[in-house]
Design a protein around this motif. Structure first.
Motif, PDB file in Angstrom:
ATOM      1  N   GLY A 191       0.785  -1.226   0.000  1.00 43.49           N
ATOM      2  CA  GLY A 191       0.000   0.000   0.000  1.00 43.49           C
ATOM      3  C   GLY A 191       0.813   1.271   0.000  1.00 43.49           C
ATOM      4  O   GLY A 191       0.266   2.363   0.138  1.00 43.49           O
ATOM      5  N   ASN A 192       2.133   1.177  -0.171  1.00 49.82           N
ATOM      6  CA  ASN A 192       2.972   2.377  -0.238  1.00 49.82           C
ATOM      7  C   ASN A 192       2.861   2.992  -1.617  1.00 49.82           C
ATOM      8  O   ASN A 192       2.933   2.297  -2.623  1.00 49.82           O
ATOM      9  CB  ASN A 192       4.433   2.019   0.060  1.00 49.82           C
ATOM     10  N   GLU A 193       2.699   4.301  -1.653  1.00 58.24           N
ATOM     11  CA  GLU A 193       2.547   5.012  -2.919  1.00 58.24           C
ATOM     12  C   GLU A 193       3.908   5.149  -3.614  1.00 58.24           C
ATOM     13  O   GLU A 193       4.859   5.668  -3.030  1.00 58.24           O
ATOM     14  CB  GLU A 193       1.941   6.390  -2.649  1.00 58.24           C
ATOM     15  N   LEU A 194       3.978   4.673  -4.859  1.00 59.00           N
ATOM     16  CA  LEU A 194       5.230   4.714  -5.618  1.00 59.00           C
ATOM     17  C   LEU A 194       5.241   5.803  -6.680  1.00 59.00           C
ATOM     18  O   LEU A 194       6.302   6.274  -7.065  1.00 59.00           O
ATOM     19  CB  LEU A 194       5.474   3.357  -6.288  1.00 59.00           C
ATOM     20  N   GLY A 195       4.079   6.168  -7.183  1.00 60.74           N
ATOM     21  CA  GLY A 195       4.032   7.171  -8.243  1.00 60.74           C
ATOM     22  C   GLY A 195       2.622   7.395  -8.729  1.00 60.74           C
ATOM     23  O   GLY A 195       1.661   6.784  -8.262  1.00 60.74           O
ATOM     24  N   LYS A 196       2.537   8.303  -9.708  1.00 62.65           N
ATOM     25  CA  LYS A 196       1.236   8.711 -10.234  1.00 62.65           C
ATOM     26  C   LYS A 196       1.357   8.900 -11.738  1.00 62.65           C
ATOM     27  O   LYS A 196       2.319   9.500 -12.219  1.00 62.65           O
ATOM     28  CB  LYS A 196       0.824  10.015  -9.550  1.00 62.65           C
ATOM     29  N   GLU A 236       8.068   5.613 -11.965  1.00 62.73           N
ATOM     30  CA  GLU A 236       8.577   6.939 -11.626  1.00 62.73           C
ATOM     31  C   GLU A 236       7.542   7.665 -10.778  1.00 62.73           C
ATOM     32  O   GLU A 236       6.352   7.353 -10.836  1.00 62.73           O
ATOM     33  CB  GLU A 236       8.868   7.735 -12.896  1.00 62.73           C
ATOM     34  N   LYS A 237       7.985   8.659 -10.017  1.00 58.90           N
ATOM     35  CA  LYS A 237       7.079   9.421  -9.150  1.00 58.90           C
ATOM     36  C   LYS A 237       5.961  10.100  -9.939  1.00 58.90           C
ATOM     37  O   LYS A 237       4.812  10.109  -9.519  1.00 58.90           O
ATOM     38  CB  LYS A 237       7.846  10.476  -8.349  1.00 58.90           C
ATOM     39  N   LYS A 238       6.325  10.692 -11.089  1.00 58.18           N
ATOM     40  CA  LYS A 238       5.331  11.401 -11.909  1.00 58.18           C
ATOM     41  C   LYS A 238       5.504  11.006 -13.365  1.00 58.18           C
ATOM     42  O   LYS A 238       6.598  11.131 -13.929  1.00 58.18           O
ATOM     43  CB  LYS A 238       5.473  12.913 -11.758  1.00 58.18           C
ATOM     44  N   ILE A 239       4.414  10.544 -13.946  1.00 59.73           N
ATOM     45  CA  ILE A 239       4.388  10.164 -15.359  1.00 59.73           C
ATOM     46  C   ILE A 239       3.158  10.820 -15.977  1.00 59.73           C
ATOM     47  O   ILE A 239       2.104  10.886 -15.338  1.00 59.73           O
ATOM     48  CB  ILE A 239       4.300   8.627 -15.527  1.00 59.73           C
TER      49      ILE A 239
END
Length: 188
Positions: A66-71, A124-127
């Motif tokens: 449940g850890n957020e890796l990216g968006k 990646e954090k932001k795509i």
């Protein structure tokens, strides 16, 4: 006189399965109402999620804890009522993320949409992606649906309606994927 009791309120367990136990609370307030969840086919332990109607036009990437890796932001796209997400072979055979804008509680929207894009090669954090879109109609008029499925071998797309007297299974015609629009085929 009978009373209605929902599963979480029942003291007696009438199932082979025990009640669920919360494992973690996701701290991002944007993810308060996750509506769809699908596992990656190319990244082990990666889960794609999105939020329900009116939320961001984005797919979040979480690990299996449940850890957020990216968006992944979907450019030029709105979230009218996204209900489900699926991962499977796309039109080119590569692993593809499909996001279904199929929610329609009042059955007033003549068209539904499926947005799709290739699974990212790297997390990646932001795509940002510009998704392709399939615009669809039901053969007998507007419906509400919650479920999108992708056949892992053929890549066929299926939608299951709800709020009908009997749930109905629809298939997205192959031609609609090629042209970007079409009429769903009722299967059952």
């Amino acid at each position: 006189i009978s009373s209605v009791s929902f599963g979480q309120n029942q003291s007696k367990i009438d199932s082979l399965f025990l009640p669920g136990k919360a494992q973690k609370q996701i701290p991002n307030p944007e993810l308060e109402e996750i509506s769809g969840l699908a596992f990656s086919r190319i990244h082990p332990n990666l889960i794609y999620v999105h939020v329900d109607s009116g939320g961001e036009a984005a797919v979040y990437m979480l690990d299996s804890l449940g850890n957020e890796l990216g968006k992944i932001n979907l450019e030029d796209t709105k979230n009218r009522d996204w209900e489900d997400i699926a991962v499977g072979p796309g039109p080119n055979g590569k692993s593809t993320v499909f996001v279904a804008e199929i929610g329609d509680n009042l059955a007033v929207h003549k068209k539904i949409r499926i947005f799709y894009f290739p699974e990212p090669n790297q997390i990646e954090k932001k795509i940002s992606v510009k998704p392709k879109e399939i615009e669809l109609t039901y053969p007998e008029g507007a419906r509400d649906a919650e479920t999108l499925m992708v056949d892992p071998i053929s890549g066929d797309l299926f939608i299951v309606s709800k709020r009908d007297e009997k749930n109905t299974l629809y298939c997205v015609p192959k031609e609609a994927v090629k042209t970007g629009q079409g009429v769903l085929k009722q299967l059952h």
